[in-house]
Design a protein around this motif. Structure first.
Motif, PDB file in Angstrom:
ATOM      1  N   PRO A   9      -8.035   8.909  -5.104  1.00 57.88           N
ATOM      2  CA  PRO A   9      -9.052   8.960  -4.038  1.00 57.88           C
ATOM      3  C   PRO A   9     -10.092   7.848  -4.216  1.00 57.88           C
ATOM      4  O   PRO A   9     -10.585   7.626  -5.319  1.00 57.88           O
ATOM      5  CB  PRO A   9      -9.680  10.341  -4.220  1.00 57.88           C
ATOM      6  CG  PRO A   9      -8.618  11.150  -4.886  1.00 57.88           C
ATOM      7  CD  PRO A   9      -7.882  10.184  -5.786  1.00 57.88           C
ATOM      8  N   GLY A  10     -10.357   7.136  -3.148  1.00 57.03           N
ATOM      9  CA  GLY A  10     -11.347   6.063  -3.179  1.00 57.03           C
ATOM     10  C   GLY A  10     -10.825   4.730  -3.695  1.00 57.03           C
ATOM     11  O   GLY A  10     -11.537   3.736  -3.651  1.00 57.03           O
ATOM     12  N   GLU A  11      -9.605   4.704  -4.190  1.00 56.42           N
ATOM     13  CA  GLU A  11      -9.028   3.469  -4.708  1.00 56.42           C
ATOM     14  C   GLU A  11      -8.597   2.579  -3.536  1.00 56.42           C
ATOM     15  O   GLU A  11      -8.044   3.053  -2.549  1.00 56.42           O
ATOM     16  CB  GLU A  11      -7.826   3.791  -5.590  1.00 56.42           C
ATOM     17  CG  GLU A  11      -7.250   2.592  -6.297  1.00 56.42           C
ATOM     18  CD  GLU A  11      -6.115   2.980  -7.238  1.00 56.42           C
ATOM     19  OE1 GLU A  11      -5.809   2.198  -8.129  1.00 56.42           O
ATOM     20  OE2 GLU A  11      -5.538   4.070  -7.070  1.00 56.42           O
ATOM     21  N   LEU A  12      -8.845   1.286  -3.671  1.00 60.56           N
ATOM     22  CA  LEU A  12      -8.486   0.330  -2.621  1.00 60.56           C
ATOM     23  C   LEU A  12      -6.990   0.055  -2.616  1.00 60.56           C
ATOM     24  O   LEU A  12      -6.338   0.120  -3.665  1.00 60.56           O
ATOM     25  CB  LEU A  12      -9.226  -0.997  -2.854  1.00 60.56           C
ATOM     26  CG  LEU A  12     -10.737  -0.957  -2.738  1.00 60.56           C
ATOM     27  CD1 LEU A  12     -11.319  -2.282  -3.196  1.00 60.56           C
ATOM     28  CD2 LEU A  12     -11.137  -0.655  -1.309  1.00 60.56           C
ATOM     29  N   PRO A  13      -6.453  -0.296  -1.448  1.00 61.81           N
ATOM     30  CA  PRO A  13      -5.054  -0.753  -1.423  1.00 61.81           C
ATOM     31  C   PRO A  13      -4.897  -1.962  -2.346  1.00 61.81           C
ATOM     32  O   PRO A  13      -5.832  -2.761  -2.505  1.00 61.81           O
ATOM     33  CB  PRO A  13      -4.838  -1.142   0.042  1.00 61.81           C
ATOM     34  CG  PRO A  13      -5.858  -0.366   0.799  1.00 61.81           C
ATOM     35  CD  PRO A  13      -7.044  -0.268  -0.126  1.00 61.81           C
ATOM     36  N   ASP A  19       0.840  -1.194   0.000  1.00 63.06           N
ATOM     37  CA  ASP A  19       0.000   0.000   0.000  1.00 63.06           C
ATOM     38  C   ASP A  19       0.875   1.244   0.000  1.00 63.06           C
ATOM     39  O   ASP A  19       1.715   1.426   0.880  1.00 63.06           O
ATOM     40  CB  ASP A  19      -0.914  -0.004   1.232  1.00 63.06           C
ATOM     41  CG  ASP A  19      -1.928   1.114   1.191  1.00 63.06           C
ATOM     42  OD1 ASP A  19      -2.193   1.642   0.084  1.00 63.06           O
ATOM     43  OD2 ASP A  19      -2.469   1.457   2.246  1.00 63.06           O
ATOM     44  N   ARG A  20       0.686   2.045  -1.009  1.00 69.42           N
ATOM     45  CA  ARG A  20       1.366   3.332  -1.118  1.00 69.42           C
ATOM     46  C   ARG A  20       0.291   4.401  -1.277  1.00 69.42           C
ATOM     47  O   ARG A  20      -0.066   4.755  -2.398  1.00 69.42           O
ATOM     48  CB  ARG A  20       2.322   3.319  -2.303  1.00 69.42           C
ATOM     49  CG  ARG A  20       3.476   2.353  -2.121  1.00 69.42           C
ATOM     50  CD  ARG A  20       4.386   2.329  -3.343  1.00 69.42           C
ATOM     51  NE  ARG A  20       5.411   1.329  -3.186  1.00 69.42           N
ATOM     52  CZ  ARG A  20       5.276   0.039  -3.520  1.00 69.42           C
ATOM     53  NH1 ARG A  20       4.152  -0.395  -4.036  1.00 69.42           N
ATOM     54  NH2 ARG A  20       6.267  -0.801  -3.336  1.00 69.42           N
ATOM     55  N   PRO A  21      -0.260   4.868  -0.152  1.00 67.19           N
ATOM     56  CA  PRO A  21      -1.383   5.811  -0.220  1.00 67.19           C
ATOM     57  C   PRO A  21      -1.139   7.003  -1.140  1.00 67.19           C
ATOM     58  O   PRO A  21      -2.057   7.465  -1.816  1.00 67.19           O
ATOM     59  CB  PRO A  21      -1.566   6.255   1.231  1.00 67.19           C
ATOM     60  CG  PRO A  21      -1.038   5.120   2.036  1.00 67.19           C
ATOM     61  CD  PRO A  21       0.123   4.584   1.224  1.00 67.19           C
TER      62      PRO A  21
END
Length: 83
Positions: A61-65, A54-56
């Motif tokens: 926006p709103g995309e899942l890990p 996971d690289r926030p």
């Protein structure tokens, strides 16, 4: 569910370097409420396939890990095979 988990456990023991297999095992563990073990399986999958990390800052926006998105695709695939 216990039989499925046992099957995945044996499969992971035999083929420990398959991220999708580890995620499938994590899904079954989660369904059993074994969240610590599921998280460990996900961590192993991420260690094998860095694209699952996971690289926030890289997500829209709103995309899942990535590991969650891959798990959902696996579940959708499994659901398609049971019809």
């Amino acid at each position: 569910m216990k039989a499925a988990e046992a099957s995945y456990r044996r499969a992971v023991a035999a083929v420990a370097d398959d991220p999708d297999l580890l995620i499938r095992h994590a899904v079954v563990l989660t369904l059993q409420g074994r969240n610590v073990e599921a998280a460990a399986a996900c961590e192993r999958a991420i260690a094998l396939d860095g694209r699952l990390a996971d690289r926030p800052a890289d997500r829209r926006p709103g995309e899942l890990p990535p590991v969650v998105a891959r798990g959902r695709r696996i579940l959708a695939d499994l659901a398609g095979h049971t019809e």
